[in-house]
Design a protein around this motif. Structure first.
Motif, short mmCIF file in Angstrom:
data_model
loop_
_atom_site.label_atom_id
_atom_site.label_comp_id
_atom_site.label_asym_id
_atom_site.label_seq_id
_atom_site.Cartn_x
_atom_site.Cartn_y
_atom_site.Cartn_z
N TYR A 115 0.83 -1.21 0.00
CA TYR A 115 0.00 0.00 0.00
C TYR A 115 0.86 1.26 0.00
O TYR A 115 0.66 2.17 -0.81
CB TYR A 115 -0.93 0.00 1.20
CG TYR A 115 -1.78 1.26 1.31
CD1 TYR A 115 -2.92 1.41 0.53
CD2 TYR A 115 -1.42 2.29 2.18
CE1 TYR A 115 -3.69 2.56 0.61
CE2 TYR A 115 -2.18 3.44 2.27
CZ TYR A 115 -3.31 3.57 1.47
OH TYR A 115 -4.07 4.72 1.56
N ARG A 155 1.30 4.21 -2.83
CA ARG A 155 1.08 5.64 -2.56
C ARG A 155 2.32 6.46 -2.90
O ARG A 155 2.22 7.56 -3.46
CB ARG A 155 0.73 5.85 -1.09
CG ARG A 155 -0.58 5.25 -0.64
CD ARG A 155 -1.76 5.99 -1.24
NE ARG A 155 -2.32 5.28 -2.38
CZ ARG A 155 -3.32 5.74 -3.11
NH1 ARG A 155 -3.87 6.91 -2.83
NH2 ARG A 155 -3.77 5.07 -4.13
N TYR A 173 2.72 9.36 -5.68
CA TYR A 173 3.17 10.70 -5.30
C TYR A 173 4.31 11.16 -6.21
O TYR A 173 4.32 12.31 -6.68
CB TYR A 173 3.64 10.70 -3.84
CG TYR A 173 4.32 11.99 -3.44
CD1 TYR A 173 3.57 13.14 -3.17
CD2 TYR A 173 5.71 12.07 -3.35
CE1 TYR A 173 4.19 14.32 -2.83
CE2 TYR A 173 6.34 13.25 -3.01
CZ TYR A 173 5.58 14.38 -2.74
OH TYR A 173 6.19 15.55 -2.41
N ASN A 212 3.07 12.20 -9.53
CA ASN A 212 2.20 13.37 -9.52
C ASN A 212 2.91 14.65 -9.12
O ASN A 212 2.26 15.69 -8.99
CB ASN A 212 1.03 13.12 -8.58
CG ASN A 212 0.00 12.22 -9.22
OD1 ASN A 212 -0.63 12.59 -10.18
ND2 ASN A 212 -0.13 11.01 -8.73
N ASP A 217 -1.09 15.92 -7.17
CA ASP A 217 -1.15 15.06 -6.00
C ASP A 217 -2.43 15.30 -5.21
O ASP A 217 -3.06 14.36 -4.70
CB ASP A 217 0.07 15.26 -5.12
CG ASP A 217 0.31 16.73 -4.77
OD1 ASP A 217 -0.19 17.59 -5.51
OD2 ASP A 217 0.99 16.98 -3.77
N LEU A 218 -2.87 16.56 -5.15
CA LEU A 218 -4.13 16.86 -4.47
C LEU A 218 -5.31 16.30 -5.23
O LEU A 218 -6.28 15.81 -4.65
CB LEU A 218 -4.29 18.38 -4.29
CG LEU A 218 -3.25 19.06 -3.40
CD1 LEU A 218 -3.49 20.57 -3.38
CD2 LEU A 218 -3.29 18.51 -1.99
N ASP A 219 -5.26 16.37 -6.56
CA ASP A 219 -6.33 15.82 -7.39
C ASP A 219 -6.44 14.31 -7.21
O ASP A 219 -7.54 13.75 -7.24
CB ASP A 219 -6.10 16.14 -8.86
CG ASP A 219 -6.33 17.60 -9.18
OD1 ASP A 219 -6.96 18.28 -8.35
OD2 ASP A 219 -5.88 18.07 -10.23
N LEU A 220 -5.31 13.65 -7.03
CA LEU A 220 -5.33 12.20 -6.84
C LEU A 220 -6.06 11.85 -5.55
O LEU A 220 -6.88 10.93 -5.51
CB LEU A 220 -3.90 11.66 -6.81
CG LEU A 220 -3.76 10.15 -6.74
CD1 LEU A 220 -4.31 9.50 -8.01
CD2 LEU A 220 -2.29 9.76 -6.55
N GLN A 221 -5.80 12.61 -4.48
CA GLN A 221 -6.49 12.36 -3.23
C GLN A 221 -7.97 12.69 -3.35
O GLN A 221 -8.83 11.96 -2.85
CB GLN A 221 -5.86 13.20 -2.11
CG GLN A 221 -6.48 12.94 -0.73
CD GLN A 221 -6.35 11.50 -0.30
OE1 GLN A 221 -5.26 10.93 -0.37
NE2 GLN A 221 -7.45 10.89 0.12
N ALA A 222 -8.28 13.79 -4.06
CA ALA A 222 -9.68 14.15 -4.27
C ALA A 222 -10.41 13.07 -5.06
O ALA A 222 -11.59 12.77 -4.80
CB ALA A 222 -9.78 15.49 -5.01
N ALA A 269 -9.70 9.85 -5.00
CA ALA A 269 -9.94 8.72 -4.09
C ALA A 269 -11.14 9.01 -3.18
O ALA A 269 -11.97 8.13 -2.92
CB ALA A 269 -8.70 8.45 -3.25
N ASP A 270 -11.23 10.26 -2.70
CA ASP A 270 -12.37 10.64 -1.87
C ASP A 270 -13.67 10.59 -2.68
O ASP A 270 -14.71 10.15 -2.17
CB ASP A 270 -12.16 12.04 -1.30
CG ASP A 270 -10.97 12.12 -0.36
OD1 ASP A 270 -10.56 11.06 0.15
OD2 ASP A 270 -10.46 13.23 -0.16
#
Length: 327
Positions: A251, A255, A259, A262, A269-274, A276-277
């Motif tokens: 995992y 990640r 990172y 990105n 990198d922020l878009d990737l987290q967004a 996932a959310d």
């Protein structure tokens, strides 16, 4: 500038956008060597063609530009001129229109995304025009072209800008259509068994259409939380060392690699987290897509819908065009 329209006979499938393109392409209404496809809200830069068309050519030994015999289409990223800096719904998709498509392009599996794309006319006509069988005709068309031995290319330049859905409802409508189209491909033209695709191409297209099924285990895990709080029964049991080795290591490596990929573009990198959310709150939409596709296009699904609705018919899949702006 020429405007073409077509008659739509009631009760006869008109195949939406793919049908519009084929009506112009196959009925002798156009004759250019290349076909640029843009959604109606997309505005290309003045240098779009100058930037994109050279990728269909190569320089021979004499220095003359020659058409690449297998180059079928060149895809460019989508971008939008009505997005705020937050882009909470991830419309810009910087990870997809960046590291992901660059990687897919590197192994010959770049898809068509339906807009901001240029096709070679003769190659597209040779397969009968845009593919039918899915309300996301772009992926279907790309699979058929690649399966026939042609190639695609991704030009990582933002050359076209359009309107993103400006409210949550319109965004959900758009994602519902995308997911239903992908599930139709999964059902009728499963990439794993699609003639002509290489294994990397088949696996990547399969992963793209399979992702919506992940809504099912996601829902199960979400529902397990209150179950565990009430019963204290864990979903699984494993030694700490084994869990760390087989889960945490893979995992965190995943990640970390994402990172690194990105950091090449701002905010990716922020878009990737967004993203996932977003998958979490898109679960109801993806489950709705699964239900609608399978109750419309499989015998078991139609029977299940009939049983649960006391005689309700499956019917054909319908979809709503995404509302953008004030029109």
């Amino acid at each position: 500038v020429r405007y073409h329209s077509r008659d739509k006979v009631k009760g006869v499938a008109h195949h939406a956008k793919a049908g519009n393109i084929n009506a112009a392409l196959l009925a002798g209404r156009t004759s250019a060597d290349f076909v640029l496809v843009l959604d109606c809200d997309m505005v290309p830069n003045a240098d779009f063609l100058i930037s994109a068309l050279p990728h269909f050519y190569y320089a021979d030994q004499r220095g003359e530009w020659v058409l690449k015999p297998k180059a079928a289409f060149v895809q460019t990223p989508q971008d939008f001129y009505n997005l705020g800096p937050a882009d909470a719904l991830g419309h810009a998709a910087r990870f997809f229109y960046g590291p992901m498509l660059q990687g897919r392009d590197g192994i010959g599996a770049c898809p068509c995304v339906g807009t901001g794309v240029i096709f070679r006319r003769d190659i597209l006509v040779s397969m009968g025009g845009q593919a039918y069988g899915s309300i996301t005709e772009d992926y279907n068309t790309a699979m058929q072209l690649l399966g026939d031995g042609f190639s695609s290319a991704f030009l990582n330049q933002r050359l076209v800008y359009g309107l993103a859905p400006d409210d949550v409802g319109a965004a959900m409508t758009q994602r519902l259509r995308w997911s239903m189209g992908s599930l139709q491909i999964f059902l009728h033209n499963n990439p794993l068994f699609f003639d002509g695709l290489t294994w990397p191409q088949a696996l990547l297209f399969f992963a793209s259409v399979l992702q919506y099924w992940m809504a099912v285990p996601t829902l199960c895990l979400m529902l397990y939380v209150p179950f565990f709080l009430l019963t204290r029964v864990p979903p699984f049991s494993a030694p700490l060392l084994g869990f760390t080795l087989f889960f945490h290591s893979s995992y965190f490596l995943n990640r970390y690699m994402l990172y690194l990929f990105n950091t090449t573009r701002p905010r990716t990198d922020l878009d990737l987290q967004a993203g996932a959310d977003m998958f979490i709150y898109m679960v109801p939409t993806y489950l709705q897509a699964i239900w609608r596709v399978y109750t419309a296009e499989t015998k078991l699904g139609r029977w299940l819908k009939w049983a649960l609705t006391c005689g309700g018919a499956g019917g054909a899949i319908g979809f709503t065009v995404t509302k953008k702006g004030d029109d």
